[in-house]
Write an enzyme that holds these catalytic residues in place. Structure first.
Site, PDB file in Angstrom:
ATOM      1  N   LYS A 114       3.522  -3.191  -6.925  1.00 45.56           N
ATOM      2  CA  LYS A 114       2.167  -3.116  -6.370  1.00 45.56           C
ATOM      3  C   LYS A 114       1.032  -3.437  -7.546  1.00 45.56           C
ATOM      4  O   LYS A 114       0.035  -3.845  -7.327  1.00 45.56           O
ATOM      5  CB  LYS A 114       1.927  -1.651  -6.021  1.00 45.56           C
ATOM      6  N   LYS A 197      11.422  -7.145   3.832  1.00 45.13           N
ATOM      7  CA  LYS A 197      11.280  -5.765   4.559  1.00 45.13           C
ATOM      8  C   LYS A 197       9.875  -5.880   5.400  1.00 45.13           C
ATOM      9  O   LYS A 197       8.798  -6.544   4.823  1.00 45.13           O
ATOM     10  CB  LYS A 197      10.851  -4.714   3.282  1.00 45.13           C
ATOM     11  N   LYS A 200       3.295  -2.889   5.547  1.00 37.62           N
ATOM     12  CA  LYS A 200       2.167  -3.224   5.986  1.00 37.62           C
ATOM     13  C   LYS A 200       1.485  -4.338   4.945  1.00 37.62           C
ATOM     14  O   LYS A 200       0.742  -4.956   5.444  1.00 37.62           O
ATOM     15  CB  LYS A 200       1.062  -1.953   5.664  1.00 37.62           C
TER      16      LYS A 200
HETATM   17  P1  TYM Z   1       5.832   4.867   3.560  1.00 38.56           P
HETATM   18  O1  TYM Z   1       4.497   5.507   4.187  1.00 38.56           O
HETATM   19  O2  TYM Z   1       5.345   3.616   3.140  1.00 38.56           O
HETATM   20  O3  TYM Z   1       6.682   4.945   4.949  1.00 38.56           O
HETATM   21  C1  TYM Z   1       7.049   6.097   5.848  1.00 38.56           C
HETATM   22  C2  TYM Z   1       8.704   5.777   5.766  1.00 38.56           C
HETATM   23  O4  TYM Z   1       9.060   4.741   6.526  1.00 38.56           O
HETATM   24  C3  TYM Z   1      10.094   4.312   6.055  1.00 38.56           C
HETATM   25  N1  TYM Z   1       9.994   2.663   6.014  1.00 38.56           N
HETATM   26  C4  TYM Z   1      11.102   1.858   6.443  1.00 38.56           C
HETATM   27  N2  TYM Z   1      12.090   2.176   7.014  1.00 38.56           N
HETATM   28  C5  TYM Z   1      12.843   1.110   7.387  1.00 38.56           C
HETATM   29  N3  TYM Z   1      12.659  -0.185   7.553  1.00 38.56           N
HETATM   30  C6  TYM Z   1      11.299  -0.650   6.920  1.00 38.56           C
HETATM   31  N4  TYM Z   1      10.880  -1.682   6.985  1.00 38.56           N
HETATM   32  C7  TYM Z   1      10.547   0.607   6.569  1.00 38.56           C
HETATM   33  N5  TYM Z   1       9.151   0.601   6.020  1.00 38.56           N
HETATM   34  C8  TYM Z   1       8.965   1.761   5.584  1.00 38.56           C
HETATM   35  C9  TYM Z   1       9.871   4.714   4.456  1.00 38.56           C
HETATM   36  O5  TYM Z   1      11.112   4.607   3.873  1.00 38.56           O
HETATM   37  C10 TYM Z   1       9.457   6.146   4.438  1.00 38.56           C
HETATM   38  O6  TYM Z   1      10.442   6.914   4.692  1.00 38.56           O
HETATM   39  N6  TYM Z   1       6.172   7.357  -0.687  1.00 38.56           N
HETATM   40  C11 TYM Z   1       6.480   7.553   0.806  1.00 38.56           C
HETATM   41  C12 TYM Z   1       5.624   8.762   1.368  1.00 38.56           C
HETATM   42  C13 TYM Z   1       5.727  10.153   0.747  1.00 38.56           C
HETATM   43  C14 TYM Z   1       7.246  10.768   0.756  1.00 38.56           C
HETATM   44  C15 TYM Z   1       6.937  11.919   0.091  1.00 38.56           C
HETATM   45  C16 TYM Z   1       8.351  10.516   1.415  1.00 38.56           C
HETATM   46  C17 TYM Z   1       4.990  10.665  -0.086  1.00 38.56           C
HETATM   47  N7  TYM Z   1       5.678  11.872  -0.354  1.00 38.56           N
HETATM   48  C18 TYM Z   1       7.879  12.931  -0.047  1.00 38.56           C
HETATM   49  C19 TYM Z   1       9.183  11.456   1.483  1.00 38.56           C
HETATM   50  C20 TYM Z   1       9.194  12.462   0.710  1.00 38.56           C
HETATM   51  C21 TYM Z   1       5.673   6.354   1.372  1.00 38.56           C
HETATM   52  O7  TYM Z   1       5.151   5.565   0.944  1.00 38.56           O
HETATM   53  O8  TYM Z   1       6.245   6.077   2.711  1.00 38.56           O
END
Ligand code: TYM
Length: 334
Positions: A114, A197, A200
């Site tokens: 990023k 992947k 967004k």
């Molecule tokens: P975020 O908001 O990007 O995504 C939320 C969840 O969706 C999963 N995900 C996917 N799984 C499979 N295939 C894909 N293409 C795909 N894109 C997204 C992500 O792995 C995630 O589980 N850092 C985290 C948010 C967060 C978090 C936490 C998660 C903040 N604090 C504590 C767990 C525990 C994030 O950006 O997820």
């Protein structure tokens, strides 16, 4: 019962298919067997400037919260919380930042990706400390298991290291969290570029499907998904990534094995498979979109549910933060 925590960023008006089948659907099923805390992580969202639009942030935060309820997170069974409503997350994050090495944080691949795109003048310090806030989200509830997609694995590893380090440097306070990553749903790929992947930021036009999309759009995007010239439906991620992705989506939507499903398309073309995938996804997403709209119509009720979630979350997080601060040696506040 063991505690589960997971979070999702409110960085778009709708969650996408990767979020839904990669994480959120697992959250819903964990509610019956675990003590769950789920969070819309709005503090994480503002680490990039594109998300620092107040009106947009508020709309997306509420839409995210409503979507989670609409897809089956029961705010009675689970604690469903807006991250910014629980100050304990950031209060613990500070301590975790102080026990994280600068080099250690610099090795986070998501930060490197990023920040590389933005250039150093546009990379916020918050983007750098993002993983320590994420570790705080998890540790502040003494979480045992964290259901996420593959892209969060390295962040989870850091959370485990920080729990271990805190416990040995100060006093045993935190539980070691385990990642729950289901290989069948860990990584959904872009429909137009099946080696990348679905996300967004990286997604090509037409490569992503949103939960709140119109059924016609969903169907069109699945029917235009990139496949290959083999002409045979097989589950082979390396050689037929587009077809494998479609089978994985169908598997996730129907609760079946992608490999087993492949056998049922023997002698049928990709068109038949795509039509079935489209029907299954629409059947899953359409009711969610409808319930989300209904929930958004009663803002007062949504705010009441959020306030209740915040209170219940703080009842868990408050005492654990006090123990952590005591372990560090901060003067007692009596
Ligand atoms: P975020 O908001 O990007 O995504 C939320 C969840 O969706 C999963 N995900 C996917 N799984 C499979 N295939 C894909 N293409 C795909 N894109 C997204 C992500 O792995 C995630 O589980 N850092 C985290 C948010 C967060 C978090 C936490 C998660 C903040 N604090 C504590 C767990 C525990 C994030 O950006 O997820």
């Amino acid at each position: 019962r063991q505690r589960v925590f997971s979070g999702i960023q409110p960085t778009a008006d709708s969650f996408h298919l990767g979020n839904y089948f990669g994480a959120l659907k697992h959250w819903v099923s964990l509610q019956d067997t675990h003590d769950c805390v789920f969070s819309v992580v709005d503090l994480h969202a503002i680490t990039v400037e594109a998300q620092q639009n107040p009106k947009q942030l508020r709309r997306r935060s509420l839409l995210s919260y409503a979507q989670l309820i609409a897809m089956g997170i029961d705010p009675q069974k689970s604690v469903l919380v807006m991250q910014s409503h629980v100050p304990e997350h950031t209060q613990l994050a500070w301590v975790l930042q102080c026990i994280t090495g600068y080099g250690e944080a610099s090795r986070m691949t998501q930060f490197k990706d990023k920040s590389g795109k933005e250039g150093s003048d546009h990379t916020s310090v918050g983007l750098f400390t993002y993983p320590m806030l994420m570790a705080a989200d998890i540790l502040i509830y003494r979480t045992h298991a964290v259901p996420v997609g593959e892209d969060q694995r390295q962040h989870l590893e850091l959370s485990r290291n920080l729990a271990q380090r805190f416990n040995s440097r100060f006093k045993k306070t935190f539980v070691m969290p385990e990642p729950l990553i289901n290989p069948a749903t860990a990584k959904f790929v872009d429909l137009q570029n099946p080696t990348g992947k679905m996300s967004k930021s990286a997604t090509t036009e037409g490569g992503m499907i949103n939960v709140l999309d119109d059924p016609k759009v969903i169907t069109k995007r699945i029917k235009s998904a990139v496949t290959d010239n083999e002409g045979v439906v097989r589950f082979d991620r390396d050689n037929q990534p587009g077809v494998a992705n479609l089978l994985s989506i169908l598997g996730a939507a129907t609760g079946r094995e992608a490999r087993e499903l492949a056998g049922e398309y023997d002698g049928k073309g990709y068109g038949v498979l795509k039509a079935d995938v489209a029907d299954a996804v629409v059947a899953e997403f359409e009711p969610v979109a409808q319930r989300t709209a209904e929930l958004m119509d009663d803002q007062a009720e949504l705010e009441r549910i959020m306030a209740d979630g915040a209170q219940r979350a703080r009842e868990i997080a408050g005492p654990i933060l006090r123990q952590a601060y005591d372990a560090v040696g901060f003067a007692p506040l009596v």
